[in-house]
Scaffold this active site. Structure first.
Site, PDB file in Angstrom:
ATOM      1  N   ASP A  89      10.017  -8.563  -1.539  1.00  0.00           N
ATOM      2  CA  ASP A  89       9.182  -7.442  -1.964  1.00  0.00           C
ATOM      3  C   ASP A  89       7.763  -7.801  -1.548  1.00  0.00           C
ATOM      4  O   ASP A  89       7.172  -8.738  -2.095  1.00  0.00           O
ATOM      5  CB  ASP A  89       9.300  -7.295  -3.488  1.00  0.00           C
ATOM      6  CG  ASP A  89       8.336  -6.256  -4.060  1.00  0.00           C
ATOM      7  OD1 ASP A  89       7.470  -5.757  -3.314  1.00  0.00           O
ATOM      8  OD2 ASP A  89       8.460  -5.959  -5.260  1.00  0.00           O
TER       9      ASP A  89
ATOM     10  N   TYR B 202       6.526 -14.973 -14.679  1.00  0.00           N
ATOM     11  CA  TYR B 202       7.030 -13.743 -14.061  1.00  0.00           C
ATOM     12  C   TYR B 202       6.226 -13.400 -12.818  1.00  0.00           C
ATOM     13  O   TYR B 202       5.015 -13.326 -12.846  1.00  0.00           O
ATOM     14  CB  TYR B 202       6.945 -12.580 -15.051  1.00  0.00           C
ATOM     15  CG  TYR B 202       7.392 -11.293 -14.408  1.00  0.00           C
ATOM     16  CD1 TYR B 202       8.748 -11.037 -14.240  1.00  0.00           C
ATOM     17  CD2 TYR B 202       6.479 -10.370 -13.937  1.00  0.00           C
ATOM     18  CE1 TYR B 202       9.175  -9.885 -13.624  1.00  0.00           C
ATOM     19  CE2 TYR B 202       6.891  -9.207 -13.329  1.00  0.00           C
ATOM     20  CZ  TYR B 202       8.243  -8.971 -13.170  1.00  0.00           C
ATOM     21  OH  TYR B 202       8.658  -7.825 -12.554  1.00  0.00           O
TER      22      TYR B 202
ATOM     23  N   LYS C 169      11.040  -9.234  -9.970  1.00  0.00           N
ATOM     24  CA  LYS C 169      12.485  -9.430 -10.092  1.00  0.00           C
ATOM     25  C   LYS C 169      13.038 -10.026  -8.793  1.00  0.00           C
ATOM     26  O   LYS C 169      12.423  -9.947  -7.747  1.00  0.00           O
ATOM     27  CB  LYS C 169      13.150  -8.102 -10.393  1.00  0.00           C
ATOM     28  CG  LYS C 169      13.481  -7.938 -11.853  1.00  0.00           C
ATOM     29  CD  LYS C 169      14.685  -8.791 -12.237  1.00  0.00           C
ATOM     30  CE  LYS C 169      14.678  -9.123 -13.708  1.00  0.00           C
ATOM     31  NZ  LYS C 169      15.325 -10.391 -13.989  1.00  0.00           N
TER      32      LYS C 169
HETATM   33  C1  F6R Z   1       9.188  -4.665 -10.930  1.00  0.00           C
HETATM   34  C2  F6R Z   1       9.663  -4.090 -12.163  1.00  0.00           C
HETATM   35  C3  F6R Z   1       8.792  -3.131 -12.876  1.00  0.00           C
HETATM   36  C4  F6R Z   1       7.470  -3.735 -13.333  1.00  0.00           C
HETATM   37  C5  F6R Z   1       6.677  -2.699 -14.155  1.00  0.00           C
HETATM   38  C6  F6R Z   1       5.330  -3.216 -14.618  1.00  0.00           C
HETATM   39  O1  F6R Z   1      10.197  -5.185 -10.166  1.00  0.00           O
HETATM   40  O2  F6R Z   1      10.736  -4.368 -12.614  1.00  0.00           O
HETATM   41  O3  F6R Z   1       9.503  -2.610 -13.969  1.00  0.00           O
HETATM   42  O4  F6R Z   1       7.694  -4.890 -14.079  1.00  0.00           O
HETATM   43  O5  F6R Z   1       6.477  -1.547 -13.382  1.00  0.00           O
HETATM   44  O6  F6R Z   1       4.633  -3.697 -13.503  1.00  0.00           O
HETATM   45  P1  F6R Z   1       3.142  -4.281 -13.579  1.00  0.00           P
HETATM   46  O7  F6R Z   1       3.129  -5.367 -14.615  1.00  0.00           O
HETATM   47  O8  F6R Z   1       2.915  -4.758 -12.193  1.00  0.00           O
HETATM   48  O9  F6R Z   1       2.266  -3.121 -13.969  1.00  0.00           O
HETATM   49 MG    MG Z   2       7.884  -4.908  -6.772  1.00  0.00          MG
HETATM   50 MG    MG Z   3      12.381  -5.006  -6.102  1.00  0.00          MG
END
Ligand code: F6R
Ligand code: MG
Ligand code: MG
Length: 381
Positions: free
Chosen positions: A10, A227, A230
């Protein structure tokens, strides 16, 4: 020998974490074309699922090749530059280091690699997932290679009847083990039923001594210690002629089982098999998606892909996934929708524990505490 490598990362999302921008895919495509022209690769395709780019490559350098891994790393640096230029979300998210050194282990991108001697006809399926973790392949791999209710070949095909050997990784202790199935089926299930920690890495036919499957097993949070996104795993399965038939390989996905993933990498949600067109998770950053790209590998070239989950026969699994998503969503912040505390990718728990540490009292003193706070006026009225 031929090697099929899927290397994925990603390097930026469009919009948020939902998809890859077409300019990033075009850049990756240019890099692949050049690598084929330079004869580093025999063939290659760019694909995506959600916000992850996959480089699907055929070559003769073997698994863990420095040349191939460095090429993928440089390609992802180039797609990161595009993401930065366009202000896309999380540009360079999975590139955890400033520099490449030797191979991609520990650097962030995930990879599944399988080396084989090309059979006269070589059908393979490349599975790409978004919003989940490597252990998401445990259940379907068990069904494909060990469950006769899924794979009749285990019972009625001479070349499959002796079973398969599963190589399992313990991602916490960084060790691996082989289980000889069917004899050790129940031992295998004790481990791979806990997919956050134990992950099937490879499966081999006992009769043919051919490797049938390879997965990506990297867990970003275990690499980075915090973190960073994913892991969104990939899986390669070779099919037919003593390995599971294409239909046996796809059948496990007719059940929308739940996986860890979706919102903030911290929720269980159903795994939805989708066509390439629908591989853009947007409800609650999910539900987690899987696409299946079918290829015939021939003389080192990739004929395909066929978009195998475009088949309406998977409509019911998609309906089931939507029903299961509604059901799980109604749990809100409660388990089993929310992951157990130790598996959360985001947590406020550490700060919270510190902030309220002094307010916790031993339970034995509970009666004393409540008496001490009882209003005294009741006895005097
Ligand atoms: C990314 C994912 C999303 C993010 C969420 C919050 O793979 O699973 O659910 O964790 O959109 O993202 P941030 O913390 O970057 O605002
Ligand atoms: Mg992403
Ligand atoms: Mg992804």
């Amino acid at each position: 020998m031929t090697t099929l490598s899927i290397i994925k990362a990603d390097t930026g999302g469009f919009v948020g974490h939902s998809a890859v921008h077409p300019d990033m895919l075009a850049t990756a495509q240019d890099w692949l074309r050049t690598a084929i022209g330079d004869r580093l690769l025999l063939d290659g395709k760019v694909a995506s699922c959600g916000d992850d780019i996959s480089l699907i490559m055929i070559h003769e350098h073997g698994p863990d090749s420095e040349n191939i891994h460095e090429f993928a790393w440089n390609t992802f640096r180039a797609t990161t530059q595009v993401a930065k230029r366009l202000g896309l979300y999380g540009a360079g998210q999975d590139l955890l280091s400033d520099a490449f050194s030797g191979n991609l282990r520990g650097l962030g991108p995930g990879y599944a690699e399988l080396e084989f001697t090309e059979r006269p006809s070589e059908p393979v399926i490349c599975f790409l997932a978004d919003k989940t973790e490597p252990g998401a392949w445990n259940l379907p791999l068990y069904k494909m290679f060990a469950d006769p209710f899924n794979t009749p070949g285990l019972v009625i095909d001479e070349k499959m009847h002796a079973g398969f050997c599963f190589e399992v990784y313990d991602l916490y202790e960084e060790k691996r083990i082989n289980f000889d199935c069917p004899a050790e089926l129940y031992d295998l299930l004790m481990f791979i039923g806990a997919p956050a920690r134990y992950v099937v890495h490879a499966v081999e036919s006992k009769t043919l001594s051919e490797q049938g499957a390879a997965t990506s097993t990297q867990r970003l949070s275990l690499i980075a210690g915090k973190y960073v996104g994913k892991d969104d795993p990939v899986l390669i399965v070779r099919c037919q002629s003593g390995l599971p038939a294409v239909g046996e390989v796809l059948e496990p996905f007719s059940f929308a089982y739940t996986v860890a993933g979706a919102m903030r990498g911290s929720h269980h949600a159903p795994f939805m098999p989708v066509s390439v067109e629908h591989a853009h998770p947007s409800r609650f950053d999910g539900p987690p998606r899987v696409v299946a790209l079918g290829f015939q590998v021939h003389d080192g070239t990739l004929l395909g892909p066929r978009d195998l989950f475009a088949d309406p026969a998977f409509d019911r699994a998609r309906d089931q996934a939507n029903t299961a998503m509604d059901y799980l969503r109604r749990h809100g912040p409660f388990e089993p929708h929310r992951l157990p505390l130790e598996d959360l990718e985001y947590t406020t728990m550490r700060a919270l524990e510190k902030r309220i540490a002094e307010r916790w009292q031993p339970m034995a003193d509970a009666a004393a505490v409540s008496l001490a706070t009882e209003p005294t006026s009741a006895t005097t009225v």
